[in-house]
Scaffold this motif. Structure first.
Motif, PDB file in Angstrom:
ATOM      1  N   SER A  93       0.784  -1.216  -0.123  1.00  4.02           N
ATOM      2  CA  SER A  93      -0.095  -0.066  -0.109  1.00  4.02           C
ATOM      3  C   SER A  93       0.791   1.359   0.087  1.00  4.02           C
ATOM      4  N   PHE A  94       2.085   1.186   0.257  1.00  2.00           N
ATOM      5  CA  PHE A  94       2.848   2.423   0.103  1.00  2.00           C
ATOM      6  C   PHE A  94       4.075   2.768  -0.615  1.00  2.00           C
ATOM      7  N   ALA A  95       4.612   1.518  -1.065  1.00  2.00           N
ATOM      8  CA  ALA A  95       5.905   1.331  -1.705  1.00  2.00           C
ATOM      9  C   ALA A  95       5.434   1.726  -3.195  1.00  2.00           C
ATOM     10  N   ASP A  96       6.295   2.696  -3.452  1.00  2.54           N
ATOM     11  CA  ASP A  96       6.566   3.170  -5.173  1.00  2.54           C
ATOM     12  C   ASP A  96       7.281   2.036  -5.539  1.00  2.54           C
ATOM     13  N   GLU A  97       8.447   1.539  -5.337  1.00  2.00           N
ATOM     14  CA  GLU A  97       9.389   0.744  -5.987  1.00  2.00           C
ATOM     15  C   GLU A  97       9.246  -0.395  -5.023  1.00  2.00           C
ATOM     16  N   ILE A  98       9.309  -1.640  -5.330  1.00  2.00           N
ATOM     17  CA  ILE A  98       9.266  -2.778  -4.466  1.00  2.00           C
ATOM     18  C   ILE A  98      10.340  -3.781  -4.944  1.00  2.00           C
ATOM     19  N   TYR A  99      11.078  -4.297  -3.828  1.00  2.00           N
ATOM     20  CA  TYR A  99      11.917  -5.231  -3.918  1.00  2.00           C
ATOM     21  C   TYR A  99      11.837  -6.407  -3.164  1.00  2.00           C
ATOM     22  N   VAL A 100      12.419  -7.327  -3.216  1.00  2.00           N
ATOM     23  CA  VAL A 100      12.128  -8.664  -2.561  1.00  2.00           C
ATOM     24  C   VAL A 100      13.795  -9.099  -2.166  1.00  2.00           C
ATOM     25  N   ILE A 101      13.896  -9.291  -0.816  1.00  2.00           N
ATOM     26  CA  ILE A 101      15.448  -9.597  -0.447  1.00  2.00           C
ATOM     27  C   ILE A 101      15.309 -11.123  -0.195  1.00  2.00           C
ATOM     28  N   TYR A 102      16.018 -11.817  -0.763  1.00  2.00           N
ATOM     29  CA  TYR A 102      16.086 -13.560  -0.420  1.00  2.00           C
ATOM     30  C   TYR A 102      17.675 -13.859  -0.443  1.00  2.00           C
ATOM     31  N   ASN A 103      17.958 -14.785   0.410  1.00  2.00           N
ATOM     32  CA  ASN A 103      19.271 -15.167   0.707  1.00  2.00           C
ATOM     33  C   ASN A 103      20.339 -13.886   0.468  1.00  2.00           C
ATOM     34  N   GLY A 104      20.044 -12.735   0.825  1.00  2.00           N
ATOM     35  CA  GLY A 104      20.871 -11.774   0.805  1.00  2.00           C
ATOM     36  C   GLY A 104      20.801 -11.291  -0.627  1.00  2.00           C
ATOM     37  N   GLU A 105      20.081 -11.587  -1.463  1.00  2.00           N
ATOM     38  CA  GLU A 105      19.957 -10.904  -3.035  1.00  2.00           C
ATOM     39  C   GLU A 105      18.855 -10.133  -2.948  1.00  2.00           C
ATOM     40  N   LEU A 106      18.963  -8.962  -3.755  1.00  2.00           N
ATOM     41  CA  LEU A 106      17.862  -8.116  -3.769  1.00  2.00           C
ATOM     42  C   LEU A 106      17.245  -7.919  -5.162  1.00  2.00           C
ATOM     43  N   LEU A 107      15.951  -8.502  -5.329  1.00  2.00           N
ATOM     44  CA  LEU A 107      15.283  -8.720  -6.492  1.00  2.00           C
ATOM     45  C   LEU A 107      14.213  -7.901  -6.804  1.00  2.00           C
ATOM     46  N   LYS A 108      14.473  -7.158  -7.735  1.00  2.00           N
ATOM     47  CA  LYS A 108      13.237  -6.256  -8.206  1.00  2.00           C
ATOM     48  C   LYS A 108      12.149  -6.516  -8.717  1.00  2.00           C
ATOM     49  N   VAL A 109      11.120  -6.096  -8.225  1.00  2.00           N
ATOM     50  CA  VAL A 109       9.669  -6.392  -8.794  1.00  2.00           C
ATOM     51  C   VAL A 109       9.263  -5.432  -9.682  1.00  2.00           C
ATOM     52  N   ASN A 110       8.891  -5.756 -10.965  1.00  2.00           N
ATOM     53  CA  ASN A 110       8.439  -4.808 -11.863  1.00  2.00           C
ATOM     54  C   ASN A 110       7.156  -4.295 -11.635  1.00  2.00           C
ATOM     55  N   LYS A 111       6.517  -3.197 -12.011  1.00  2.00           N
ATOM     56  CA  LYS A 111       5.449  -2.601 -11.785  1.00  2.00           C
ATOM     57  C   LYS A 111       4.396  -3.638 -12.180  1.00  2.00           C
ATOM     58  N   ALA A 112       4.658  -4.283 -13.428  1.00  2.00           N
ATOM     59  CA  ALA A 112       3.734  -5.076 -14.239  1.00  2.00           C
ATOM     60  C   ALA A 112       3.262  -6.251 -13.332  1.00  2.00           C
ATOM     61  N   ASP A 113       4.481  -7.064 -12.623  1.00  2.00           N
ATOM     62  CA  ASP A 113       3.872  -8.222 -11.862  1.00  2.00           C
ATOM     63  C   ASP A 113       3.610  -8.080 -10.538  1.00  2.00           C
ATOM     64  N   VAL A 114       3.354  -6.790  -9.968  1.00  2.00           N
ATOM     65  CA  VAL A 114       3.114  -6.542  -8.667  1.00  2.00           C
ATOM     66  C   VAL A 114       1.743  -7.347  -8.103  1.00  2.00           C
ATOM     67  N   SER A 115       1.984  -8.349  -7.374  1.00  2.00           N
ATOM     68  CA  SER A 115       0.739  -8.898  -7.085  1.00  2.00           C
ATOM     69  C   SER A 115       1.087  -9.758  -5.777  1.00  2.00           C
ATOM     70  N   ARG A 116       0.035  -9.917  -4.656  1.00  2.00           N
ATOM     71  CA  ARG A 116       0.432 -10.769  -3.442  1.00  2.00           C
ATOM     72  C   ARG A 116       0.975 -11.916  -3.865  1.00  2.00           C
ATOM     73  N   GLU A 117       0.475 -12.783  -4.730  1.00  2.00           N
ATOM     74  CA  GLU A 117       0.972 -14.100  -5.086  1.00  2.00           C
ATOM     75  C   GLU A 117       2.383 -14.196  -5.370  1.00  2.00           C
ATOM     76  N   PHE A 118       2.628 -13.121  -6.325  1.00  2.00           N
ATOM     77  CA  PHE A 118       3.927 -13.173  -7.148  1.00  2.00           C
ATOM     78  C   PHE A 118       4.946 -12.862  -6.055  1.00  2.00           C
ATOM     79  N   ILE A 119       4.885 -11.893  -5.441  1.00  2.00           N
ATOM     80  CA  ILE A 119       5.844 -11.558  -4.287  1.00  2.00           C
ATOM     81  C   ILE A 119       5.845 -12.403  -3.350  1.00  2.00           C
ATOM     82  N   GLY A 120       4.782 -12.871  -2.911  1.00  2.00           N
ATOM     83  CA  GLY A 120       4.729 -14.080  -1.848  1.00  2.00           C
ATOM     84  C   GLY A 120       5.839 -15.283  -2.401  1.00  2.00           C
TER      85      GLY A 120
END
Ligand SMILES: Nc1ncnc2c1ncn2[C@@H]1O[C@H](COP(=O)(O)OP(=O)(O)OP(=O)(O)O)[C@@H](O)[C@H]1O
Ligand SMILES: Nc1ncnc2c1ncn2[C@@H]1O[C@H](COP(=O)(O)OP(=O)(O)OP(=O)(O)O)[C@@H](O)[C@H]1O
Ligand SMILES: [Mg+2]
Ligand SMILES: [Mg+2]
Lengths: 503, 357, 309, 327
Positions: A455-482
């Protein structure tokens, strides 16, 4: 429980509270910060001796003066401020006071390990049992605290804000655990500020306000809005100032590395750009390198590789309030002053202008609605949420250029969260900061609460095992990020296979 | 704890106080000494007259107060400096060395110079434990204790070789020149300028800790190193160094004061464990600088009175430390009583200091 | 330098000097594991020495000497416990007081019994016992298995304590109390009771060590504890509150002291204070090579329940 | 200083004759401090004086204690140890009518009088005996704290030993304490291991450690002997102590007290307690007299004589220096 009253100093935290709960139900206890939830439950588990109370468990009168009485009566609690021993391993913490452990005999590590396995299979809840708690992330510690309670197999299980630092999937797990416990005829008492959880998980609801019961209800009869209205006494969810287009860059990390104490890679070639006026949200399951990332972003830690450029005035909200953000034996004023030592407005040469600081703090206490007797109250005596508010009040003021917020709303009630989000958004807007007309700031929001991020982020990343993965505007969805959070994969395993099936 | 408990505790304290008093009396009576006579000599030997109070109690209090301040500075900042003893000796060695070599300069120049060098030496003696803590993570408790023993043996070398008296016979230095000795501030009593220095330190430190930014950061470090690092954005190693140096220089200064104010030369065994007594002084004062002045004077009175006990009441020395101990214990007991009576509210599970040795 | 002096004899001496330290330190380590810093053990040591001496004289029995020595040390520790646990007095001040009391009243009693100007008391002396077969192991045999009974007691104590601390739930409860009494209490442990036992054990060990001092030198004299209490506390830290390293640390210190005499008598003309410094300097050097943080029990020296204000 | 004599003699008429003693260690050490206490006890009995004793803990309190005694009418003060000398001079100046005796002190003025025990004489004789007795031509000395009186005895011992056999090796080991028995024992054991078969000491109570070490060595069948020091310790460990180099501290104290009452107190000079006055000597342990060759017995007597009438010069360290006053 009936007629439970407790005064701290002059102020009454619980005022003739009555609370009833039945076997086989999940009973939610909600209320604004400082309402008395924790205190009420500490009474039930013998950690706070009430001024007056009569407690009946399974019909018979019970006096609970010590934790031992509580254990005897089959009461167990997951504490808001963890009761774990950092210097011990998870296993040792789990054995402590565990009813399987015969007094003085050989520690049945074997049995406990086995129990742990069973629990893992049943609930999916798990932490490597041979690690030291001090090495664990807050999220992991929360899990240990829960496991500790489950292993003790009490009849009445109290969970004080267990979900505020858990990832969505883990929260879902916990809810199903509650269900299962209820089915086994146990009593589950659940304290949280996430009202949707309340609605979906509980059989019955009790609302506390200023140490009094203001409402008893069932989920079917109410909804999030309704609940928060009773709790706070006003509507929430007021629309937040929309952010303008982002400006100049405040933070740039290029292929930044971090090596852990044991030489393990905590951050792998992290690239990150934060611009003024934007919120960068970083989702992730606790324990994927957030610690190192925030320490680097807040300038507390030098990277072990790559380049980092940071602005001057950074506010930092760590996840471990008790350990990193507050000094329990200091009063509110002194804790805020921690952030003012370098501030010329509160210094005269080397001298600190305490009168000025206290005045300033009094003002903050009002603005942030911190429930305290005075600015001289020790923060140890504040409720969890109010402690968090002290941290927010201090750090938001500092965030002239950048705010690094780590699970910032943990333990906050709805109203307080709203207020925080407003403050956070204001940071982004030109010159709108109350007394300073500085350049607008950027925000990095690291949270295990997906809602918050979405609800607040303009840009969204996911941190996984120390890697920062960018989430493109296109596929921002609860499932995808989850999925990204859990697997680190953008496409899930099946579809990959099917791709391959074509050629 | 509930009120019930605290009243029980109060009762316990009261009975402990009575018990210790009775024990002392009984022990004395058994030994064939009249408790009253002993008590009388104890009091007269410390508060009997203004001359005695100034010349005995206050003079004896000076090193205890200054070293007590050193300990307080360290403990307040979460540093467990058990090494005041050694830092005191380092200070006296430097003090006497400079004192002997600046004999022919005017006092207003030479005395401060002695103080400075003494303080510096104390600081240097504290520096090694500081560096070992910061660089190697070796806890200060053990290193400072070890440094104490090293200092004591170093003194016994210094007074036999480099700084031995000109006749080259006795294990002590020559006497420092009259001009380097501290003036008596109350004629007729032995009360020397050192007391003023001690009081200045008390005031200065309480201002520093309560009103300056650095002082505040040190206190914060005492509360929680991690929170001070993360939220105070403070450089902990730097604060640690400051603490060690400040604490060490105070203990060293005490050495300089004793040399210029009382002994005028360096001897072995100058400190009968002041470095350790000072820990009691500081803690009894609840790590409050002003209170250190009071507790320091209390201990000064105790030691002064103890001397009188031997002279006047003919109590063998062996009894003295025993009686000192009992007095100390009864003070502890009554200290608890006062706490109970004065207490407004009780706070729950709060850690006050973190010990990392 | 060693030509006229066999390494065996040197190590033997090292052990002799290490034993009392080791016993005191092992006891103190248990006390500290419970979160109590008892700097009053010096008082327990000297009390143990006196009681041990008197008992051994009375019944001319080494064993009774040891037993009563331990009891004497335990009694002093009890006084400490009453104040620290009963009144929640500050541990360090109380420790200072019990040290003073111990040193003082042993002197008083000694003088009452043997006259103001003292007199020589001769006690039955610890004989060194030989372990039949082990003794015949080359080199090591004579060093480790031709020692006084106290040494064998240490051999027993080390594994026993290790097992107790890390393999039994009593040990876990003890360590938890020392790390965070709040957590322990919530887990239903009687914090003060555990600390009481821990203090008692520390006192008994210190008393035993005191008795060893007296019976090994065949006499008692005032202040014969000679500051070993403080060294022991350093040894506990050096040994990181773990039985095995603690004995190692004690051994190291003993060796350093033995070396000191060895060098002095080898007629070197280095000023003797430097020889006397040697043990402490060597220990400091050893510590510097000792990387990694030493972590004290989380609630060491803290009052429980926490003081108000 | 006639004035001084008058004042003192007039003082001695007055009924209460007060004598004070300062020691820097416990008088229960059955040694240096203990004999001093016996000294003033002796004075109390023979001259029915009022006596008082204080054990001081630090040089920082010397002035205070001396002043306290002087100002409460103690006209004769024994400061038992050289460490008191500077404070004694200071206080002596403030109280000219008071006499302060500083045992083995090095400074004197009209009313501050060093009391020199010539223990090195007894030690010299002990040295002679030791080097006659040793089979290994190695003998040892265990010292407490290296202070002039102690070092003097060792130089005396060494000189005596070498005077009869220049090839004897004399080992020394300081333990840095007067009463740490365990350390003394370890030091002695080390010396024995290094081949020393006659050990002398100069410590207080720690000496028991030395005797114990010798006992145990003998138990292992080694032919080792010990020697007593300061006071006659022959009965402390009769089976291992060949004899003791002694000073008669109590007698010396009494002598001075009597001189004082008679107004004959030496002023502006030191008082020597040595061979002449029989205050320093070597005493054979009667129990072990059999171990001495007859000619050795004779030699001891001749050495004693030689020392007394100055034919043998025993090395002495320490010299006296006058402070203030006028000759
Ligand atoms: N030990 C204490 N001393 C003084 N006041 C206390 C103490 N513990 C709690 N209080 C006060 O009691 C009130 C209730 O605290 P409590 O922790 O029960 O609130 P809560 O409902 O748990 O709030 P939160 O949701 O923030 O955890 C607060 O105002 C708090 O300041
Ligand atoms: N000293 C250690 N030994 C072993 N594992 C560790 C150690 N420190 C951290 N870990 C684990 O490595 C992973 C990353 O550690 P880290 O402390 O960064 O977690 P985190 O990202 O801070 O999680 P959180 O956001 O909850 O703090 C986590 O699983 C953590 O528990
Ligand atoms: Mg709460
Ligand atoms: Mg973390």
């Amino acid at each position: 429980m009936e007629k439970v009253s407790k005064k701290f100093g002059g102020k009454s935290a619980l005022d003739d509270v009555g609370f009833t709960s039945f076997p086989g139900e999940v009973h939610s206890l909600v209320g604004e910060n400082g309402a008395g939830k924790t205190t009420l439950m500490r009474v039930l588990s013998g950690l706070v001796v009430p001024d007056s109370a009569n407690i009946r468990i399974r019909g018979e009168e019970t006096t609970i003066a010590t934790p031992m009485d509580a254990r005897g009566a089959g009461v167990g609690m997951v504490h808001q401020n963890f009761l774990l021993i950092p210097a011990h391993t998870v296993l040792e913490n789990l054995c402590l006071g565990n009813r399987f452990v015969g007094q003085g005999h050989v520690l049945p590590y074997g049995d406990v390990r086995q129990k742990l396995q069973e629990l893992r299979d049943k609930t999916g809840l798990w932490v490597e049992e041979d690690r030291f708690v001090e090495d664990l992330s807050i999220g992991e510690r929360q899990k240990v605290e829960i496991l500790k309670l489950l292993l003790r197999e009490p009849e009445i299980l109290i969970f004080d804000e267990p979900t505020s630092v858990l990832a969505p999937q883990e929260v879902a797990n916990l809810m199903s655990i509650f269900r299962r416990l209820a089915l086994d005829g146990k009593t589950v008492i659940f304290i949280t500020h996430k009202l949707n959880e309340v609605i979906e998980a509980s059989d019955r609801i009790t609302v506390l306000k200023q140490g009094k019961v203001v409402c008893r209800t069932i989920p079917e009869a109410t909804d999030v809005q309704g609940l928060s209205k009773v709790m706070i006494g006003e509507d929430v969810g007021a629309s937040l100032a929309k952010t303008q287009a982002p400006g100049s860059t405040v933070v740039r990390l290029t292929s930044t590395k971090a090596i852990g104490v044991h030489g393990e890679e905590k951050l792998v070639d992290v690239n990150l750009v934060v611009r003024r006026g934007e919120v960068v949200g970083i989702a992730g399951v606790e324990g994927n390198g957030q610690q190192e990332l925030v320490e680097i972003l807040s300038g507390l830690r030098r990277p072990d590789g790559g380049t980092v450029s940071l602005p001057r005035q950074i506010g930092f909200i760590p996840d471990d309030r008790g350990g990193k953000a507050l000094i329990g034996s200091f009063n509110i004023s002194e804790n805020v002053a921690l952030g003012l030592v370098g501030d010329s407005r509160f210094r005269w040469g080397p001298a600190m202008l305490w009168s000025k600081i206290n005045q300033y703090v009094k003002d903050l206490i009002v603005r942030y609605g911190i429930r305290a007797e005075s600015y001289q109250q020790k923060v140890d005596e504040l409720s969890g949420g109010n402690q968090q508010k002290v941290v927010l009040a201090r750090e938001l003021k500092r965030s002239k250029d950048l705010l690094v917020a780590r699970n910032p709303t943990q333990g906050l009630d709805v109203k307080a969260s709203e207020f925080f989000y407003q403050q956070m958004m204001e940071l982004l807007v030109d010159g709108s900061r109350s007394e300073s007309t500085g350049p607008r700031a950027g925000v990095v929001l690291i949270s295990s609460d997906l809602e918050e991020i979405l609800s607040f982020a303009d840009e969204i990343y996911v941190i996984y095992n120390g890697e920062l993965l960018k989430v493109n505007k296109a596929d921002v969805s609860r499932e995808f990020i989850g999925r990204l959070m859990l697997t680190g994969r953008r496409t899930d395993v099946l579809s990959v296979k099917s791709d391959h099936c074509y050629d | 704890m509930t009120n019930r408990d605290s009243w029980i505790a109060l009762a316990v304290s009261l009975s402990a106080l009575l018990l210790t008093a009775l024990l002392t009396a009984a022990a004395l009576a058994l030994g064939g000494y009249s408790p009253l006579v002993v008590l009388q000599s104890l009091l007269e030997g410390s508060f009997g007259s203004l001359d005695i109070f100034f010349g005995v109690t206050l003079v004896r209090a000076i090193p205890l107060v200054v070293i007590g301040l050193a300990v307080t500075v360290a403990f307040k900042s979460g540093v467990w400096n058990i090494g005041a003893e050694g830092q005191f000796y380092a200070g006296s060695m430097a003090g006497v060395w400079v004192g002997l070599s600046v004999g022919d300069y005017p006092s207003f120049f030479s005395v401060p110079l002695v103080f400075l060098s003494a303080a510096a030496a104390g600081a240097i003696w504290a520096l090694l434990p500081a560096l070992m803590k910061i660089r190697l993570g070796v806890g200060e408790v053990v290193t400072t204790i070890l440094m104490n023993f090293v200092a004591i043996h170093l003194v016994s070398y210094v007074v036999r070789w480099p700084l031995q008296e000109s006749r080259g016979v006795f294990p002590n230095t020559d006497l420092i020149d009259e001009s380097v000795r501290l003036p008596i501030i109350i004629p007729g009593t032995g009360l020397h300028l050192g007391f003023v220095v001690a009081v200045i330190c008390v005031v200065g430190l309480s201002i520093f800790f309560n009103n300056t930014g650095m002082g505040f950061q040190l206190r914060a470090m005492g509360g929680s190193k991690e929170a001070t690092r993360v939220s105070g954005r403070a450089r902990i190693p730097m604060l640690l160094i400051v603490t060690f140096l400040l604490s060490g220089s105070l203990a060293g200064l005490a050495g300089g004061i004793e040399i210029t104010g009382r002994t005028f030369a360096l001897y072995e065994g100058m400190s009968p464990g002041w470095g350790y007594t000072a820990i009691a002084v500081a803690l009894l004062a609840d790590l409050n600088f002003i209170a250190v002045l009071v507790t320091g004077i209390f201990f000064g009175a105790l030691e002064g009175g103890a001397g009188a006990m031997q002279r006047e009441a003919g109590i063998p020395a062996a009894w003295v430390s025993g009686i000192e101990a009992l007095v100390l214990l009864s003070v502890l007991a009554s200290d608890r009583i006062l706490r109970r009576l004065l207490r407004s509210k009780k706070k729950y599970d709060v850690k006050e200091r973190e010990l990392d040795v | 330098m060693f030509e006229s002096f066999s390494i065996v004899l040197f190590l033997e001496a090292a052990i002799r000097l290490a034993v009392p330290l080791a016993v005191v330190a092992l006891g103190e380590s248990i006390t500290e594991r419970s979160g109590v810093l008892n700097i009053g053990i010096e008082g327990s040591i000297i009390a143990g020495a006196l009681c041990g001496a008197l008992a051994a004289m009375e019944w001319s029995s080494i064993l009774l000497g040891m037993v009563f020595g331990a009891i004497g040390g335990g009694l002093v520790a009890m006084v400490f416990a009453i104040f620290v646990l009963g009144l929640n007095s500050d541990q360090i001040i109380t420790g200072t007081a019990t040290t003073l009391a111990g040193l003082g009243f042993t002197g008083v009693i000694y003088q009452a019994r043997f006259g103001t100007t003292g007199s020589v008391i001769t006690l039955p002396v610890l004989k060194s016992l030989e372990v039949p077969f082990l003794r015949d192991i080359p080199i090591l045999g004579p060093i480790f298995f031709q020692q006084s009974i106290t040494v064998y007691f240490v051999y027993f104590l080390v594994p026993a304590l290790w097992y107790f601390l890390f393999k039994t739930s009593w040990g876990l409860e003890l360590r938890s109390v020392g790390e965070d009494p709040a957590v322990a209490e919530e887990a239903g442990i009687r914090v003060l009771f555990v600390r009481f036992l821990a203090i008692l054990f520390g006192g008994l060990s210190a008393g035993l060590a005191g008795a060893h001092l007296a019976l090994d030198s065949g006499t008692f004299i005032e202040n014969m504890s000679g500051g070993r209490g403080f060294i022991a506390i350093a040894v506990v830290v050096l040994g990181r509150w773990n039985p095995v390293p603690i004995v190692g640390a004690a051994m190291f210190f003993g060796a350093a002291s033995a070396l000191q005499f060895l060098l002095q008598s080898s007629g070197s003309n280095l000023p003797f204070p430097f020889f006397l410094m040697l043990p402490y300097v060597l220990t400091l050097i050893a510590l510097s090579g000792w990387f990694g943080r030493t972590k004290a029990p989380g609630s060491l020296a803290l009052p429980w329940p926490p003081k108000s204000g | 200083g006639d004035r001084n004599d008058e004042s003192t003699s007039s003082e001695s008429q007055s009924s209460d004759f007060r004598v004070a003693l300062l020691t820097s260690g416990p008088v229960s050490d059955a040694g240096w401090h203990g004999s001093a206490y016996e000294g003033i006890k002796l004075i109390e009995q023979t001259l029915d004086a009022k006596i008082s004793h204080q054990q001081t803990n630090t040089p920082a309190e010397f002035d205070e204690v001396l002043r306290a005694y002087a100002s409460s009418n103690y006209k004769l003060i024994f400061a038992h140890g050289f460490e008191y000398q500077d404070a004694a001079i200071r206080v002596g100046e403030q109280f000219p009518e008071v006499t302060i005796i500083v045992s083995s002190g090095g400074r004197f003025s009209d009313n501050v009088i060093p009391l020199i025990f010539e223990l090195e004489e007894g030690s010299y004789m002990a040295g002679v005996v030791a080097s006659r007795m040793t089979k290994t031509e190695t003998i040892g000395m265990v010292g407490g704290v290296a202070i002039p009186p102690a070092e003097a005895t060792f130089t005396g011992f060494e000189a005596g030993a070498l005077s009869v056999n220049p090839d004897v090796e004399v080992l020394v080991s300081w333990i840095g304490s007067w009463d740490d028995v365990a350390m003394a024992k370890e030091a002695a054991t080390t010396l024995i291991r290094r081949g020393a078969d006659v050990l002398i000491h100069n410590t207080d109570a720690a000496s028991f450690g030395v005797f114990q070490a010798v006992r145990e060595a003998r138990a292992l069948g080694e032919e080792v002997w010990a020697m007593g020091m300061n006071r006659n310790q022959n009965d402390v460990a009769p089976e291992v102590i060949l004899g003791s180099a002694i000073i008669r501290i109590p007698e010396a104290f009494l002598q001075l007290a009597i001189l004082w009452t008679e107004g004959k107190m030496p002023s502006g000079e030191a008082y020597y307690a040595g061979g002449q006055s029989g205050a320093a000597d070597y005493v054979v342990n009667p129990g072990l007299a059999g171990k001495y060759q007859p000619e050795l017995m004779a030699e001891i007597d001749s050495v004693r004589l030689g020392i007394i009438n100055g034919l043998i010069s025993v090395p002495r360290i320490g010299f006296l220096e006058r402070v203030g006053g006028s000759f």
